[in-house]
Design a protein around this motif. Structure first.
Motif, PDB file in Angstrom:
ATOM      1  N   VAL A 346     -42.906 -24.892   7.347  1.00 34.34           N
ATOM      2  CA  VAL A 346     -42.378 -26.173   7.788  1.00 34.34           C
ATOM      3  C   VAL A 346     -41.502 -25.992   9.026  1.00 34.34           C
ATOM      4  CG1 VAL A 346     -40.959 -28.150   7.106  1.00 34.34           C
ATOM      5  CG2 VAL A 346     -42.464 -27.033   5.428  1.00 34.34           C
ATOM      6  N   ARG A 347     -41.687 -26.878   9.973  1.00 33.00           N
ATOM      7  CA  ARG A 347     -40.839 -26.848  11.164  1.00 33.00           C
ATOM      8  C   ARG A 347     -39.396 -27.161  10.766  1.00 33.00           C
ATOM      9  NH1 ARG A 347     -41.502 -30.516  16.693  1.00 33.00           N
ATOM     10  NH2 ARG A 347     -39.457 -30.016  17.553  1.00 33.00           N
ATOM     11  N   PRO A 348     -38.442 -26.385  11.257  1.00 36.06           N
ATOM     12  CA  PRO A 348     -37.034 -26.666  10.918  1.00 36.06           C
ATOM     13  C   PRO A 348     -36.665 -28.113  11.212  1.00 36.06           C
ATOM     14  CG  PRO A 348     -37.216 -24.546  12.011  1.00 36.06           C
ATOM     15  CD  PRO A 348     -38.580 -25.176  12.091  1.00 36.06           C
ATOM     16  N   GLY A 349     -35.977 -28.724  10.274  1.00 36.24           N
ATOM     17  CA  GLY A 349     -35.561 -30.104  10.427  1.00 36.24           C
ATOM     18  C   GLY A 349     -36.518 -31.124   9.845  1.00 36.24           C
ATOM     19  N   VAL A 350     -37.712 -30.676   9.448  1.00 36.65           N
ATOM     20  CA  VAL A 350     -38.715 -31.574   8.876  1.00 36.65           C
ATOM     21  C   VAL A 350     -38.616 -31.536   7.359  1.00 36.65           C
ATOM     22  CG1 VAL A 350     -41.204 -31.981   8.606  1.00 36.65           C
ATOM     23  CG2 VAL A 350     -40.262 -31.369  10.848  1.00 36.65           C
ATOM     24  N   ASP A 351     -38.797 -32.680   6.730  1.00 38.12           N
ATOM     25  CA  ASP A 351     -38.754 -32.776   5.269  1.00 38.12           C
ATOM     26  C   ASP A 351     -39.981 -32.073   4.681  1.00 38.12           C
ATOM     27  OD1 ASP A 351     -38.568 -33.418   2.617  1.00 38.12           O
ATOM     28  OD2 ASP A 351     -38.639 -35.597   2.901  1.00 38.12           O
ATOM     29  N   PRO A 352     -39.799 -31.021   3.880  1.00 38.42           N
ATOM     30  CA  PRO A 352     -40.956 -30.343   3.281  1.00 38.42           C
ATOM     31  C   PRO A 352     -41.834 -31.277   2.463  1.00 38.42           C
ATOM     32  CG  PRO A 352     -38.967 -29.031   2.998  1.00 38.42           C
ATOM     33  CD  PRO A 352     -38.527 -30.354   3.523  1.00 38.42           C
ATOM     34  N   ALA A 353     -41.241 -32.278   1.832  1.00 39.89           N
ATOM     35  CA  ALA A 353     -42.050 -33.222   1.045  1.00 39.89           C
ATOM     36  C   ALA A 353     -43.050 -33.950   1.929  1.00 39.89           C
ATOM     37  CB  ALA A 353     -41.137 -34.222   0.334  1.00 39.89           C
ATOM     38  N   LEU A 354     -42.651 -34.271   3.158  1.00 38.93           N
ATOM     39  CA  LEU A 354     -43.563 -34.931   4.086  1.00 38.93           C
ATOM     40  C   LEU A 354     -44.727 -34.019   4.436  1.00 38.93           C
ATOM     41  CD1 LEU A 354     -44.382 -37.195   6.021  1.00 38.93           C
ATOM     42  CD2 LEU A 354     -42.791 -36.224   7.706  1.00 38.93           C
ATOM     43  N   VAL A 355     -44.442 -32.735   4.656  1.00 35.63           N
ATOM     44  CA  VAL A 355     -45.516 -31.788   4.966  1.00 35.63           C
ATOM     45  C   VAL A 355     -46.482 -31.693   3.792  1.00 35.63           C
ATOM     46  CG1 VAL A 355     -46.044 -29.386   5.500  1.00 35.63           C
ATOM     47  CG2 VAL A 355     -44.074 -30.497   6.561  1.00 35.63           C
ATOM     48  N   GLY A 356     -45.957 -31.631   2.574  1.00 36.83           N
ATOM     49  CA  GLY A 356     -46.820 -31.605   1.410  1.00 36.83           C
ATOM     50  C   GLY A 356     -47.692 -32.846   1.324  1.00 36.83           C
ATOM     51  N   GLN A 357     -47.116 -34.014   1.600  1.00 36.06           N
ATOM     52  CA  GLN A 357     -47.894 -35.248   1.573  1.00 36.06           C
ATOM     53  C   GLN A 357     -49.014 -35.224   2.611  1.00 36.06           C
ATOM     54  OE1 GLN A 357     -44.956 -38.308   2.181  1.00 36.06           O
ATOM     55  NE2 GLN A 357     -43.850 -37.781   0.282  1.00 36.06           N
ATOM     56  N   ARG A 358     -48.702 -34.721   3.789  1.00 40.44           N
ATOM     57  CA  ARG A 358     -49.717 -34.690   4.846  1.00 40.44           C
ATOM     58  C   ARG A 358     -50.826 -33.689   4.519  1.00 40.44           C
ATOM     59  NH1 ARG A 358     -51.563 -37.599   6.843  1.00 40.44           N
ATOM     60  NH2 ARG A 358     -51.926 -36.905   8.970  1.00 40.44           N
ATOM     61  N   ILE A 359     -50.470 -32.542   3.918  1.00 40.82           N
ATOM     62  CA  ILE A 359     -51.505 -31.598   3.477  1.00 40.82           C
ATOM     63  C   ILE A 359     -52.452 -32.287   2.504  1.00 40.82           C
ATOM     64  CG2 ILE A 359     -51.925 -29.546   2.059  1.00 40.82           C
ATOM     65  CD1 ILE A 359     -49.413 -28.317   3.276  1.00 40.82           C
ATOM     66  N   ASP A 360     -51.877 -32.988   1.540  1.00 36.11           N
ATOM     67  CA  ASP A 360     -52.698 -33.647   0.532  1.00 36.11           C
ATOM     68  C   ASP A 360     -53.577 -34.725   1.163  1.00 36.11           C
ATOM     69  OD1 ASP A 360     -51.458 -32.014  -1.302  1.00 36.11           O
ATOM     70  OD2 ASP A 360     -49.967 -33.517  -1.897  1.00 36.11           O
ATOM     71  N   ALA A 361     -53.041 -35.443   2.141  1.00 38.28           N
ATOM     72  CA  ALA A 361     -53.820 -36.497   2.785  1.00 38.28           C
ATOM     73  C   ALA A 361     -54.965 -35.916   3.621  1.00 38.28           C
ATOM     74  CB  ALA A 361     -52.908 -37.360   3.659  1.00 38.28           C
ATOM     75  N   ILE A 362     -54.691 -34.832   4.338  1.00 43.72           N
ATOM     76  CA  ILE A 362     -55.741 -34.194   5.150  1.00 43.72           C
ATOM     77  C   ILE A 362     -56.839 -33.640   4.250  1.00 43.72           C
ATOM     78  CG2 ILE A 362     -56.195 -32.260   6.715  1.00 43.72           C
ATOM     79  CD1 ILE A 362     -53.252 -32.715   7.732  1.00 43.72           C
ATOM     80  N   LEU A 363     -56.442 -33.049   3.135  1.00 41.13           N
ATOM     81  CA  LEU A 363     -57.431 -32.548   2.191  1.00 41.13           C
ATOM     82  C   LEU A 363     -58.238 -33.704   1.610  1.00 41.13           C
ATOM     83  CD1 LEU A 363     -58.733 -30.321   0.480  1.00 41.13           C
ATOM     84  CD2 LEU A 363     -56.838 -30.568  -1.138  1.00 41.13           C
ATOM     85  N   ALA A 364     -57.563 -34.808   1.258  1.00 42.43           N
ATOM     86  CA  ALA A 364     -58.274 -35.955   0.695  1.00 42.43           C
ATOM     87  C   ALA A 364     -59.303 -36.498   1.684  1.00 42.43           C
ATOM     88  CB  ALA A 364     -57.270 -37.045   0.307  1.00 42.43           C
ATOM     89  N   ASP A 365     -58.942 -36.556   2.951  1.00 46.41           N
ATOM     90  CA  ASP A 365     -59.900 -37.024   3.964  1.00 46.41           C
ATOM     91  C   ASP A 365     -61.088 -36.069   4.078  1.00 46.41           C
ATOM     92  OD1 ASP A 365     -60.488 -38.779   6.439  1.00 46.41           O
ATOM     93  OD2 ASP A 365     -60.530 -36.730   7.242  1.00 46.41           O
ATOM     94  N   PHE A 366     -60.803 -34.753   4.008  1.00 48.03           N
ATOM     95  CA  PHE A 366     -61.891 -33.770   4.056  1.00 48.03           C
ATOM     96  C   PHE A 366     -62.822 -33.940   2.856  1.00 48.03           C
ATOM     97  CE2 PHE A 366     -63.670 -29.610   3.015  1.00 48.03           C
ATOM     98  CZ  PHE A 366     -64.229 -29.229   4.226  1.00 48.03           C
ATOM     99  N   LEU A 367     -62.247 -34.144   1.682  1.00 47.85           N
ATOM    100  CA  LEU A 367     -63.068 -34.314   0.480  1.00 47.85           C
ATOM    101  C   LEU A 367     -63.878 -35.600   0.548  1.00 47.85           C
ATOM    102  CD1 LEU A 367     -60.487 -33.163  -2.218  1.00 47.85           C
ATOM    103  CD2 LEU A 367     -62.448 -31.875  -1.351  1.00 47.85           C
ATOM    104  N   LYS A 368     -63.345 -36.612   1.191  1.00 49.96           N
ATOM    105  CA  LYS A 368     -64.052 -37.893   1.287  1.00 49.96           C
ATOM    106  C   LYS A 368     -65.206 -37.827   2.282  1.00 49.96           C
ATOM    107  CE  LYS A 368     -63.355 -42.744   2.561  1.00 49.96           C
ATOM    108  NZ  LYS A 368     -62.359 -43.755   3.019  1.00 49.96           N
ATOM    109  N   ASN A 369     -64.971 -37.186   3.424  1.00 52.75           N
ATOM    110  CA  ASN A 369     -65.947 -37.250   4.520  1.00 52.75           C
ATOM    111  C   ASN A 369     -66.654 -35.936   4.824  1.00 52.75           C
ATOM    112  OD1 ASN A 369     -65.385 -40.056   5.261  1.00 52.75           O
ATOM    113  ND2 ASN A 369     -63.368 -39.278   5.868  1.00 52.75           N
ATOM    114  N   GLY A 370     -66.112 -34.822   4.333  1.00 51.90           N
ATOM    115  CA  GLY A 370     -66.723 -33.530   4.602  1.00 51.90           C
ATOM    116  C   GLY A 370     -66.515 -33.059   6.024  1.00 51.90           C
ATOM    117  N   PRO A 371     -66.988 -31.863   6.340  1.00 53.55           N
ATOM    118  CA  PRO A 371     -66.867 -31.349   7.712  1.00 53.55           C
ATOM    119  C   PRO A 371     -67.970 -31.910   8.600  1.00 53.55           C
ATOM    120  CG  PRO A 371     -68.007 -29.758   6.359  1.00 53.55           C
ATOM    121  CD  PRO A 371     -67.654 -30.909   5.433  1.00 53.55           C
ATOM    122  N   THR A 372     -67.800 -31.720   9.884  1.00 53.70           N
ATOM    123  CA  THR A 372     -68.865 -32.066  10.819  1.00 53.70           C
ATOM    124  C   THR A 372     -69.830 -30.892  10.970  1.00 53.70           C
ATOM    125  OG1 THR A 372     -67.706 -31.209  12.754  1.00 53.70           O
ATOM    126  CG2 THR A 372     -67.233 -33.496  12.103  1.00 53.70           C
TER     127      THR A 372
END
Length: 943
Positions: A346-372
């Motif tokens: 995590v970048r200093p000063g950034v909320d780790p919970a936000l990073v976790g949420q974004r990881i989960d969202a990026i993974l969810a998008d990958f699972l929904k649409n797959g790779p190119t």
């Protein structure tokens, strides 16, 4: 003979002149088809499976023995036994009772070691063809004649070494993650439910009887695969293997444990504290082993998410949203079960919970649409190119012998490597999405590592001090006869080095190697860390990090994607004296790769939009250095050895955080124009393509390059001003180990003839059998390994000792290392036995030392930097034969004065300082936070 056997169509394509290449990459499937390792195999009556691959490019043979025993075979109460036994099997056998490194070194073995993981134990060495008999004798003796050589003293010795290996791993930032992940993913009763290193308690409980029984149950020939790869054929191999292994009786057959892929009942999240520079957020799942139909698809998924330079997590979290300074993801399949992981710093000063949420969202998008389709193709191209480049070596940690042995042992198919690549090439967006949907939608184990004092943990304890028990029995004397003699070792064949100049005068230093269809190139500038900007240390590092963040027409993401489509690796780095831009690419894609490489070298755009991010990543790296024992050493040692104003004292990790935070685009352009310019450049190339073609391709892209402005100048006119002898103790609380460094300033320069010194140092600190290592590791078992070497630069060559040791033996370890050095340079100089070993081993190791293009390219650059002739390697054998023992002792005694040694210790001051206070030197305690010159709690922010 080529290292890789290529289909006729592939050979035709690769023979096409570079002038006929286009900007269009060779298809990934074509690169995959090029990978082939022909082999033959046979099985002895006792069950030993033997695989032979012939490769005549060098007079060496890789010997690799893989046993079907790993941590997954260990019952409760015996964790760590497989790894402990790996160590014991280097300690001598009934007919070869000494340390196994001794006869291997005499024969000139290279790449010799052993490793253990959850699935297997392996031993490997590459030897001159004339030494194959001896290697087979040694491997067969520890397979069939080991038990009589195991004593209580040897067990105690290696137990101590292994426990210090464990402490060394634990002592790193995030060093406890492996334990938490294993506990979080697996039931304690699962075969994969403990780490390979094992527990301190189980290692303490191991007795001679238990380890002997462990050997009887697992190390028979019918549980092993032997691979011979190199200057050997099956007709020669068969009688040799029968001679040495045929009489060994089979043992119980290893039973593959039942190891289902566990699934958590519900998502699980845990948080631990550690003395780390930044918070780490991570996600883990168990996945099936490498032979599962979904395994290749999961490998692609991991690379698309976080394995490529252009991965989704990197693009979004690091480059676009700037929430993290580093991310990674990947699938790690074992033989039966594996792990899929995602990690973000995590970048200093950034909320780790936000990073976790974004990881989960990026993974969810990958699972929904797959790779190119392009993402899948880039993964396959990158993997195929890496495989081609890696298979130039016949042995070692990742050569052709490894590929054959792993396939045979894990999947009953030596050709598994080829099937794996074919499976990767067959992946589609749909197949990758389906596998990810199946395995990554299951409950996740989430681990967060926060900053704070590391909690006390059982593994950090120091075992109760007990005297070494005398061996309860006398070692069995062998009956097989002496070690086989070593025949005449073939002379080194080093490629002819040719020199030419591009149209603008840049010198081209070239060697042709046809082993693999790969080109390796190093654009080397007369700069290095000695050229970093006074008062702005870190300027060079940030400049290099920004070189591939954009070129005309391509931003950083597009540039990363373009490299991946070519299977090209383009990177930057530096030594004390040289700054390097490097290219490695399948030669079929050399021309389009050179188009990118030349633009990165000549016209990086240094976009302001990326500079703030790169500076923040650099600052995070500096903060990480302040939590890492080796990072702290790297920052502390140079100013002490050279004095704070000497050019080489600038080599202080990633630089001054305050200077890095203030850097501007103009600073980077100024550094590039002063130092990364054609009149300071040489280009070194090792390729299968002819010199004329390579020169023409380089001329077309670099021949009109002209310098801008005044060139930078390095000033070595003032001599170094090293510190007075003392002990500098860098306080790093909660350290289960201390890292000891002893730095001895010298009057040497790297351009002098240092061969007598490095040859003499083989006995003091330069090899496994050196006095420093044998004392602190093997005799006292206070360390996993100790060494000493001359750190050669153009204008200097100090001698540096390094020894990570258990914390409660820090003072005694330093005293013992000091005694070793004083004795070697005084009343206990190099002996005749040590001299003979260094000379014989040095000569015999030459063919194996320069087997690969990597080694040749490094040698070419070293020769040029240190003003040696291009055929320097061809002179080594004659020079070594001409040395005398008095000559070597006089050389190293004249170069080193032990009374000038400056000692640096990184450890827990509360535990360590009382030990150091007794050694007769002033002890200066420095907080780790002060090493960067930044007050604690005042970390700078990039502007």
């Amino acid at each position: 003979m080529k290292t890789l056997w290529l289909a006729g169509a592939a050979l035709t394509a690769l023979a096409t002149p570079l002038s006929a290449q286009t900007a269009k990459p060779v298809p990934a499937a074509e690169l995959v088809r090029q990978v082939n390792i022909p082999y033959q195999q046979f099985t002895l009556a006792n069950g030993l499976r033997v695989i032979v691959h012939t490769d005549r490019k060098a007079p060496v043979v890789a010997v690799s023995v893989w046993y079907d025993v790993g941590a997954k075979h260990e019952p409760k109460g015996s964790t760590g036994f497989a790894h402990l036994f790996e160590h014991l099997m280097f300690n001598g056998s009934e007919n070869a009772p000494g340390d196994f490194f001794e006869p291997l070194k005499q024969v000139g073995a290279t790449d010799f070691n052993g490793t253990t993981n959850l699935d297997r134990t392996n031993y490997f060495e590459t030897v001159p063809t004339a030494g194959l008999d001896r290697a087979l004798y040694l491997e067969s003796d520890r397979m069939g004649y080991l038990l009589g050589a195991i004593t209580q003293a040897k067990l105690d010795e290696q137990r101590g070494v292994v426990q210090n290996e464990k402490r060394q791993n634990d002592n790193q930032p995030y060093g406890l993650v492996q334990y938490k992940v294993t506990e979080g993913l697996y039931p304690a009763t699962h075969p994969y439910g403990h780490t390979t290193i094992g527990s301190m308690a189980d290692l303490d409980a191991a007795s001679v009887d238990t380890v002997k029984n462990w050997f009887r149950d697992h190390y028979g020939p019918n549980n092993a695969v032997l691979v011979l790869a190199g200057d050997i054929d099956v007709a020669t191999a068969k009688p040799l293997v029968e001679k040495y292994f045929g009489a060994i009786k089979p043992g119980p057959k290893s039973v593959r444990p039942n190891a289902p892929v566990p699934t958590l009942a519900a998502p699980k999240a845990e948080t631990i504290k550690d003395r780390v520079a930044a918070v780490m957020v991570s996600r883990f799942w168990t996945i099936p082993g490498g032979n599962d139909p979904d395994s290749a698809a999961l490998e692609v998924a991991g690379s698309v998410l976080g394995g490529l330079a252009s991965s989704r997590l990197d693009n979004i979290l690091v480059k676009q949203e700037k929430l993290a300074v580093n991310v990674s993801a990947g699938a790690s399949p074992g033989a039966q079960v594996g792990t899929f992981s995602i990690r973000a710093i995590v970048r200093p000063g950034v909320d780790p919970a936000l990073v976790g949420q974004r990881i989960d969202a990026i993974l969810a998008d990958f699972l929904k649409n797959g790779p190119t389709a392009d993402e899948v193709n880039r993964v396959v191209t990158t993997r195929a190119a890496g495989t081609i480049e890696g298979l130039e070596s016949v042995g070692g940690f990742g050569g052709k012998a490894v590929a054959l042995a792993q396939g045979a042992l894990f999947y009953d198919d030596p050709g598994y490597y080829k099937k794996r690549l074919a499976a990767l090439a067959a992946q589609t967006p749909a197949s990758v999405k389906a596998a990810a949907d199946k395995w990554l939608t299951r409950p996740v184990y989430a681990l967060t590592v926060e900053q704070g004092p590391r909690a006390a943990y059982e593994e950090a304890r120091v075992p109760a001090q007990t005297p070494v028990v005398a061996a309860p029995d006398t070692p069995v004397k062998g009956t097989r006869g002496p070690l086989p003699a070593v025949g005449q070792v073939a002379a080194l064949s080093f490629p002819t080095v040719q020199r030419a100049r591009l149209k603008n005068g840049i010198e081209l230093v070239y060697a042709q190697r046809n082993a693999v269809p790969v080109t390796q190139m190093s654009l080397s500038f007369d700069a290095g860390t000695a050229a970093d900007v006074p008062g702005k240390l870190g300027t060079q590092g940030v400049t290099l990090a920004m070189m591939d963040e954009g070129i005309e027409g391509l931003n950083s993401i597009q540039l990363a994607e373009a490299k991946e489509r070519l299977g090209a690796t383009i990177g930057a780095g530096s030594s004390t004296d040289r700054t390097l831009l490097q290219l490695e690419v399948p030669s079929a894609n050399l021309v389009p790769a050179l188009d990118l490489f030349s633009k990165i070298a000549r016209a990086p755009t240094f976009p302001d939009a990326e500079l703030a991010r790169v500076k923040q990543q650099t600052l995070a790296g500096i903060a990480q250095e302040l939590t890492s024992p080796n990072g702290l050493v790297g920052r502390v040692v140079p100013p002490l050895v050279y004095g704070p104003t000497y050019p080489y004292a600038k080599a202080q990790g990633a630089g001054d955080p305050r200077a890095v935070a203030s850097l501007t685009r103009a600073d980077l352009i100024a550094f590039q124009q002063a130092w990364l310019r054609p009149d300071k450049a040489k280009v070194f190339v090792v390729s299968d393509r002819p010199l004329a073609e390579v020169k023409a391709a380089l001329d077309a892209r670099f021949g009109d390059w002209q310098p801008t402005g005044a060139a930078g100048v390095k000033d070595f006119s003032a001599p170094p001003q090293p510190s007075a002898p003392k002990i500098v103790l860098v306080d790093r609380p909660d350290s289960p180990q201390s890292v000891i460094v002893g730095a001895i300033p010298t009057a040497l320069k790297g351009t002098q003839d240092t061969l007598p010194l490095t040859t003499a140092n083989d006995a003091l600190g330069g090899s496994f059998l050196s006095r420093l290592n044998m004392d602190l590791r093997e005799t006292r078992h206070w360390s996993y390994g100790a060494n000493g070497r001359f750190q050669t630069a153009v204008e200097a060559a100090p001698y540096v000792i390094s020894a990570p040791v258990q914390a409660n033996q820090t003072g005694p370890s330093l005293a013992s290392a000091r005694d070793d050095v004083v004795g070697f340079l005084g009343k206990q100089p190099m002996t005749q036995e040590e001299f003979d070993r260094a000379i014989k081993g040095g000569i015999n190791a030459l063919p194996g030392s320069y087997e690969t293009s990597d080694a040749v390219l490094a040698a070419m650059q070293g020769n040029d930097t240190y003003k040696r002739p291009d055929d320097y390697q061809m002179t080594l054998a004659t020079r070594l034969r001409g040395f005398t023992l008095p000559q070597l002792n006089a050389a190293i005694q004249g170069a080193l004065d032990p009374k000038r040694t400056i000692w640096i210790v990184v450890g827990d001051a509360a535990k360590v300082k009382p030990q150091l206070d007794t050694l007769g030197l002033p002890v200066e305690v420095v907080p780790a936070s002060a090493v960067a010159g930044t007050p604690a709690g005042a970390a700078p922010v990039a502007k």
